[in-house]
Design a protein around this motif. Structure first.
Motif: not given
Length: 442
Positions: A160-182
């Motif tokens: 959670q520590l690793v992925f939460l900041p990354l996924l939240s940044w992806l969602i704000e910068a590029h949308g939720w789909r890149p986060a799902a692919i990650t």
């Protein structure tokens, strides 16, 4: 310690660690990699609501299906590990998770979110649940079980520590789909580690479990995984401790995965806090979760698990009662104090709960814990759904936070009601006949 190269032993200047620790390390990395899919649901509620105009209740329903299947699958997964081995079950589970997460990027209707994220990712994640950590611990360790359980439980928080900041940044910068692919790629990336490095049993490498003085033969595959899981449930359900453990763990799931992990980010966003800031706070919870869970494992090896559970639930309930007053557009010192306090308690309940399952149910403890974990996820599923509905109806999450705090107080009382299993009384030696005793005395 010596190692063999060819026909000649090679002396090493230091002792090699027991193989059990390398297996635990692989399990730790596996759980970290799989933690990506547990980090995403709370981040998806607002983006999916904005893009598809789906209600928060319908999105929460998909999350609740995911959480419920996560729990219901766990006991069957533990039995499947006894039948087919840890490596095969975990590798297939990670592949199912990757498939479900990738398919969400092409969905156009709410029922597809329920199918892809709710059903597929729920089934896969259930097979990667804490029953996996319990199985590894029970097979490979007889000493330090509480500590190892705490470390493996903390792996989810580390992920959670690793992925939460990354996924939240992806969602704000590029949308939720890149986060799902990650998430999908992260699950697939772990599969080679599982297949190449994980081992099912110490007997596979000719070793005794860590802390054991004698080797333990590998048990034969147990056929009828579903039947065995249900048989164990039938036996356990006739005992009071099972229902107390299941009840307390249902409240644990309701107050963590169902409430904070699913609804904290949108609740903070309702008060004007940016999504990245709220997700970062969840990640900080993960930092202190690692500390708290490992410490809880150490405590479990030394103190009464029942009292530990009572203290953990009482402190969690108190913190949740204060949370509605702490939400604000910016991160203030009282919120930081809550995050640290709550993080130390996040899954500290797991090591003592597993220890109590082992204490009461012996060899069936991994499957019993799977059923207890099922109650955890059912509790989480109920609050994930009810929380979304409450937000739609009342316009805030306050009532859910307060109700969860009261439930934690009830869980503390339930933990104190638990009794120790009866200790078998050793049979006293049969006294010799009087005449025989007299003859020996003479």
């Amino acid at each position: 310690m010596t190692a063999v190269t060819g026909n000649r032993p090679l002396s090493l200047p230091f002792p090699l660690p027991h193989r059990a620790w390398s297996v635990a390390a692989v399990a730790f990395v596996t759980i970290i990699g799989a933690a990506a899919f547990t980090s995403l649901p709370g981040l998806l509620i607002d983006p999916l609501h904005e893009e598809f105009a789906w209600s928060r209740g319908s999105i929460g329903f998909a999350v609740s299906v995911n959480l419920a299947l996560y729990g219901i699958t766990a006991p069957f997964a533990a039995a499947l590990m006894d039948r087919f081995g840890i490596r095969r079950v975990v590798a297939v589970a990670l592949t199912v998770i990757a498939t479900g997460s990738a398919l969400t990027t092409v969905m156009t209707a709410a029922w597809q979110l329920v199918l892809y994220w709710g059903v597929l990712v729920g089934l896969g994640s259930g097979s990667m649940a804490l029953a996996f950590a319990a199985t590894v611990t029970n097979r490979w360790f007889t000493a330090r079980r509480g500590l190892v359980t705490g470390i493996l439980t903390a792996a989810g928080a580390s992920g959670q520590l690793v992925f939460l900041p990354l996924l939240s940044w992806l969602i704000e910068a590029h949308g939720w789909r890149p986060a799902a692919i990650t998430v999908a790629l992260s699950a697939l990336a772990v599969v080679p580690f599982v297949l190449l490095l994980l081992r099912d049993h110490p007997a596979d490498v000719g070793l005794a479990p860590y802390g054991a003085t004698e080797a333990v033969p590998k048990p034969p595959p147990v056929p009828g995984a579903a039947r065995r899981a249900l048989t164990v449930l039938s036996r356990a359900a006739r005992t009071g401790p099972f229902w107390l453990l299941a009840g307390t763990f249902a409240i644990c799931g309701a107050s963590t995965n169902g409430l904070i992990k699913t609804h904290f980010v949108p609740a903070a966003h309702d008060h004007g806090m940016p999504i990245t800031a709220a997700a970062s706070l969840l990640a900080v919870i993960g930092v202190f979760d690692v500390i708290g869970t490992i410490a809880s494992g150490w405590f479990t090896d030394r103190f009464d698990a029942r009292r530990l559970l009572a203290v953990y639930y009482a402190l969690r309930g108190i913190s949740l009662l204060f949370l509605p007053m702490l939400l604000a557009p910016s991160v203030e010192l009282p919120m930081i104090f809550f995050i640290v306090f709550y993080g130390l308690d996040w899954v500290a309940t797991v090591p003592p709960t597993i220890a109590l399952c082992r204490e009461h149910y012996g060899d069936d403890s991994a499957i019993v814990f799977g059923w207890v974990l099922a109650s955890h996820q059912v509790g989480a599923a109920v609050v994930a759904f009810v929380g979304g509905v409450a937000r739609d109806v009342f316009g805030s999450y306050d009532v859910v936070f307060l109700a969860s705090g009261a439930l934690c107080a009830a869980a503390a009382l339930m933990a104190l009601v638990l009794t120790r299993p009866p200790v078998p009384v050793a049979e006293a030696p049969t006294p010799a006949p009087v005449g025989e005793r007299a003859a020996k005395a003479g």
